[in-house]
Write a protein that holds these residues in place. Structure first.
Motif, PDB file in Angstrom:
ATOM      1  N   LYS A   1       0.854  -1.188   0.000  1.00  0.00           N
ATOM      2  CA  LYS A   1       0.000   0.000   0.000  1.00  0.00           C
ATOM      3  C   LYS A   1       0.885   1.232   0.000  1.00  0.00           C
ATOM      4  O   LYS A   1       1.829   1.333   0.780  1.00  0.00           O
ATOM      5  CB  LYS A   1      -0.909   0.020   1.228  1.00  0.00           C
ATOM      6  CG  LYS A   1      -1.889   1.193   1.232  1.00  0.00           C
ATOM      7  CD  LYS A   1      -2.873   1.076   2.379  1.00  0.00           C
ATOM      8  CE  LYS A   1      -3.922   2.195   2.299  1.00  0.00           C
ATOM      9  NZ  LYS A   1      -4.884   2.082   3.412  1.00  0.00           N
ATOM     10  N   GLU A   2       0.557   2.162  -0.894  1.00  0.00           N
ATOM     11  CA  GLU A   2       1.236   3.449  -0.931  1.00  0.00           C
ATOM     12  C   GLU A   2       0.353   4.455  -0.206  1.00  0.00           C
ATOM     13  O   GLU A   2      -0.798   4.642  -0.576  1.00  0.00           O
ATOM     14  CB  GLU A   2       1.477   3.882  -2.385  1.00  0.00           C
ATOM     15  CG  GLU A   2       2.320   5.109  -2.507  1.00  0.00           C
ATOM     16  CD  GLU A   2       2.698   5.420  -3.945  1.00  0.00           C
ATOM     17  OE1 GLU A   2       2.996   6.594  -4.212  1.00  0.00           O
ATOM     18  OE2 GLU A   2       2.713   4.501  -4.794  1.00  0.00           O
ATOM     19  N   LEU A   3       0.897   5.039   0.840  1.00  0.00           N
ATOM     20  CA  LEU A   3       0.142   5.979   1.663  1.00  0.00           C
ATOM     21  C   LEU A   3       0.226   7.378   1.093  1.00  0.00           C
ATOM     22  O   LEU A   3       1.244   7.771   0.523  1.00  0.00           O
ATOM     23  CB  LEU A   3       0.683   5.993   3.096  1.00  0.00           C
ATOM     24  CG  LEU A   3       0.699   4.670   3.831  1.00  0.00           C
ATOM     25  CD1 LEU A   3       1.334   4.837   5.192  1.00  0.00           C
ATOM     26  CD2 LEU A   3      -0.691   4.074   3.934  1.00  0.00           C
ATOM     27  N   GLU A   4      -0.822   8.139   1.294  1.00  0.00           N
ATOM     28  CA  GLU A   4      -0.824   9.553   0.935  1.00  0.00           C
ATOM     29  C   GLU A   4      -0.738  10.342   2.230  1.00  0.00           C
ATOM     30  O   GLU A   4      -1.492  10.059   3.160  1.00  0.00           O
ATOM     31  CB  GLU A   4      -2.086   9.912   0.181  1.00  0.00           C
ATOM     32  CG  GLU A   4      -2.175   9.232  -1.168  1.00  0.00           C
ATOM     33  CD  GLU A   4      -3.420   9.666  -1.943  1.00  0.00           C
ATOM     34  OE1 GLU A   4      -3.945  10.772  -1.671  1.00  0.00           O
ATOM     35  OE2 GLU A   4      -3.844   8.907  -2.800  1.00  0.00           O
ATOM     36  N   PRO A   5       0.141  11.314   2.282  1.00  0.00           N
ATOM     37  CA  PRO A   5       0.207  12.125   3.506  1.00  0.00           C
ATOM     38  C   PRO A   5      -1.147  12.714   3.823  1.00  0.00           C
ATOM     39  O   PRO A   5      -1.863  13.169   2.932  1.00  0.00           O
ATOM     40  CB  PRO A   5       1.222  13.213   3.168  1.00  0.00           C
ATOM     41  CG  PRO A   5       2.039  12.633   2.056  1.00  0.00           C
ATOM     42  CD  PRO A   5       1.108  11.729   1.290  1.00  0.00           C
TER      43      PRO A   5
END
Length: 180
Positions: A171-175
């Motif tokens: 999973k790529e998190l978004e700030p």
């Protein structure tokens, strides 16, 4: 036991008082079939030794340990392994999402994972990976936006010694933007 669900990051100096409960949760999870690196029956002394290793890793900033409680009862835990090589300062691995069997299906796992994502961002880690061998966990991760990258058959042993496939996720998190 009931009460408000809360999550927090457990600092190294605070692990001692919750270590017996973390050991109970680990033993219970293995007893109920969680493929988390241990075989049945898991001796409580071995579970305690494991948590002592995690306590050292937390103290050395190689790992973040999160816990969840309903009221005063610790009911779940998860770890963020940030002990990566120099070319991976943006990445971390999620380890050992455990919820005591008596407290499952109450949102504990999801709350722990949301808190863990916040800790990951605080530590500059925006690409997360994990693996699981259970369909229940797969449903949770997929509901939370994780992407399955594939499964490896016969990857690990279940607590009963049988082989199990393991599915890997990322999973790529978004700030998160500040509220207000």
């Amino acid at each position: 036991m009931s009460g408000e669900l809360r999550t927090w990051t457990v600092e190294a100096g605070s692990i001692g008082p919750v270590r017996p409960r973390l050991s109970e949760i680990l033993v219970d999870s293995v007893h109920h079939g969680a493929s988390v690196g241990f075989l049945e029956p898991l001796d409580p002394a071995d579970a305690d030794a494991y948590w002592r290793r995690i306590e050292r890793a937390v103290g050395e900033a190689r790992c973040a340990l999160l816990a969840a409680a309903l009221g005063d009862d610790v009911v779940g835990t998860v770890q963020l392994d940030v002990d990566t090589l120099p070319n991976q300062p943006h990445r971390a691995t999620v380890c050992k999402l455990l919820v005591h069997s008596a407290f499952r299906r109450r949102g504990v796992g999801e709350a722990l994972m949301r808190a863990l994502e916040g800790v990951a961002l605080e530590r500059g880690r925006w690409l997360l990976t994990l693996d699981t061998a259970t369909e229940e966990a797969e449903r949770l991760y997929e509901r939370m936006g994780w992407t399955a990258s594939g499964a490896i058959p016969k990857y690990a042993l279940n607590p009963d010694g049988t082989l199990t496939a393991t599915t890997f996720y990322w999973k790529e998190l978004e700030p998160r933007s500040p509220v207000g």
